[in-house]
Design a protein around this motif. Structure first.
Motif, PDB file in Angstrom:
ATOM      1  N   TYR A  53     -29.872   2.389 -32.466  1.00  0.00           N
ATOM      2  CA  TYR A  53     -29.752   3.560 -33.336  1.00  0.00           C
ATOM      3  C   TYR A  53     -30.390   4.787 -32.697  1.00  0.00           C
ATOM      4  CZ  TYR A  53     -30.507   6.491 -37.493  1.00  0.00           C
ATOM      5  OH  TYR A  53     -30.542   7.523 -38.391  1.00  0.00           O
TER       6      TYR A  53
ATOM      7  N   GLN B 154     -21.498   4.200 -34.744  1.00  0.00           N
ATOM      8  CA  GLN B 154     -22.419   3.084 -34.527  1.00  0.00           C
ATOM      9  C   GLN B 154     -21.967   1.914 -35.388  1.00  0.00           C
ATOM     10  OE1 GLN B 154     -26.633   3.696 -34.525  1.00  0.00           O
ATOM     11  NE2 GLN B 154     -26.466   5.863 -34.075  1.00  0.00           N
TER      12      GLN B 154
ATOM     13  N   GLU C 176     -28.478   6.148 -29.671  1.00  0.00           N
ATOM     14  CA  GLU C 176     -27.301   6.944 -30.036  1.00  0.00           C
ATOM     15  C   GLU C 176     -27.700   8.313 -30.570  1.00  0.00           C
ATOM     16  OE1 GLU C 176     -24.119   6.232 -29.398  1.00  0.00           O
ATOM     17  OE2 GLU C 176     -24.982   4.527 -28.322  1.00  0.00           O
TER      18      GLU C 176
ATOM     19  N   GLU D 168     -26.380  10.950 -36.679  1.00  0.00           N
ATOM     20  CA  GLU D 168     -25.148  10.166 -36.718  1.00  0.00           C
ATOM     21  C   GLU D 168     -24.161  10.751 -37.718  1.00  0.00           C
ATOM     22  OE1 GLU D 168     -23.566   5.742 -38.100  1.00  0.00           O
ATOM     23  OE2 GLU D 168     -25.702   6.214 -38.175  1.00  0.00           O
TER      24      GLU D 168
END
Length: 384
Positions: A138, A296, A141, A227
């Motif tokens: 996580y 993701q 990213e 994200e």
């Protein structure tokens, strides 16, 4: 002094990453509705939560026996550590002292809360690790998506720290993951541990989606999360801008200036910043399409469950479904052109009783809070 009470009551310590009320974004929604579901099933909760950008909440006293608050220690000095910053900043001696006052099981909500999970003084306790993300993946990213060079390197370093730190959860008695994908990962990493899939808890007691048709599409999420910002920008620049005359709404907490400017360039795109819980629920319920994308394939996909329980058509990319087991309830598209074509088709397709009936059959009882709470209770060993 440790307090050991002989009782038939089921009592659980729960360590929360933040104050889980109001329940208005992914992580705390899962925590709050898990607490509520366990409470409704007769479990008494001793809540330990860290204060971070949210006020103390009297509402928690309605579902908890006791509530303890701990200050999160932030700042540059806290970052001078080999441990993940997000773990080390939640170190507090009062927490371990309070956990040692009883012999009840302990549920650690997310890797961020696990500083004391492998403390030798808790060696004989029943300890549950609730996985809500594969944190090193996580943060890696997030680092890729971040443009500020200082923040980018912080996220990359934090990713490396979490990768090393992850091994410490081997001391947990039980691991519960939010998706089948994450369950498979943890079973591979910890082959000798018990790992179970328990999807995230949510605000829906029943499927409330309504038949009919409306004239707008919706993307929703906590927009301050990189994200989600990346997903929103992707939709603006590749899909929403090409869907006029249909209206497209992006709703969520704390959108960046860059996101606001990107949406403002197009007349058919509206940004709703920091909507109330009631407003976001209304948007999910009344949108013709809840369009959800992610880049993701791990962690909480709470917006997917909310959209299926409360919304009409749900259109996603494949990563949004990873490990959810809900593929057959969604429309799936891989490319912007596929999404655009599917959006135009679904905007003209009323949400029918047949689709609603299939939702109800698939989501209940397996994805209900009561079902999952009872499943979790059966897994926990309480001392008599």
């Amino acid at each position: 002094m440790r307090l050991i009470v002989k009782t038939m009551d089921k009592i659980l310590n729960l360590v929360s990453i933040n104050i889980p009320w109001p329940a208005n974004y992914g992580g705390v929604i899962d925590i709050y509705y898990k607490i509520k579901a366990l409470h409704d099933c007769g479990v008494k909760i001793i809540l330990h939560c860290f204060e971070y950008e949210r006020p103390r909440a009297a509402e928690l006293e309605d579902v908890c026996e006791e509530v303890y608050y701990y200050r999160r220690h932030t700042g540059i000095l806290t970052n001078i550590t080999c441990l993940p910053y997000n773990v080390y900043s939640r170190k507090d001696k009062r927490l371990i002292n309070n956990l040692l006052k009883n012999d009840y099981p302990i549920l650690f909500e997310g890797l961020h809360t696990c500083y004391y999970l492998n403390d030798r003084r808790l060696k004989h306790r029943f300890k549950i690790f609730r996985e809500c993300n594969i944190e090193h993946a996580y943060y890696r990213e997030i680092g890729k998506a971040e443009h500020n060079i200082i923040k980018k390197w912080f996220f990359y370093i934090e990713s490396l720290r979490f990768k090393k730190y992850q091994k410490r959860v081997a001391d947990a008695t039980l691991m519960i993951a939010v998706s089948q994908t994450d369950t498979d990962y943890l079973q591979k990493e910890f082959p000798c541990k018990k790992v179970e899939f328990i999807p995230c808890f949510h605000a829906n007691d029943e499927v409330t989606a309504t038949v009919g048709q409306s004239n707008f599409l919706l993307y929703h999420g906590k927009l301050s999360v990189k994200e989600n910002e990346k997903a929103a920008l992707y939709l603006i620049e590749n899909i929403f801008c090409k869907l006029a005359p249909y209206s497209c709404i992006i709703a969520g907490m704390n959108p960046s200036d860059a996101l606001l400017k990107a949406a403002a360039r197009y007349g058919n795109i509206t940004m709703e910043a920091n909507p109330s819980v009631e407003r976001i629920n209304e948007l999910i319920r009344t949108a013709q399409i809840n369009l959800l994308v992610t880049f993701q394939d791990t962690g909480l996909k709470l917006k997917l469950l909310n959209s299926l329980f409360a919304g009409r058509h749900v259109l996603v990319n494949r990563m949004m479904l990873a490990g959810s087991g809900l593929d057959d309830l969604c429309y799936i598209a891989a490319t912007p052109d596929e999404m655009i074509d599917m959006c135009r088709e679904l905007m003209e397709k009323p949400f029918s009783m047949d689709i609603l009936g299939e939702r109800r059959k698939r989501l209940f009882p397996v994805f209900s809070n009561e079902y999952q709470a009872k499943k979790l209770i059966r897994m926990i060993t309480w001392s008599d």
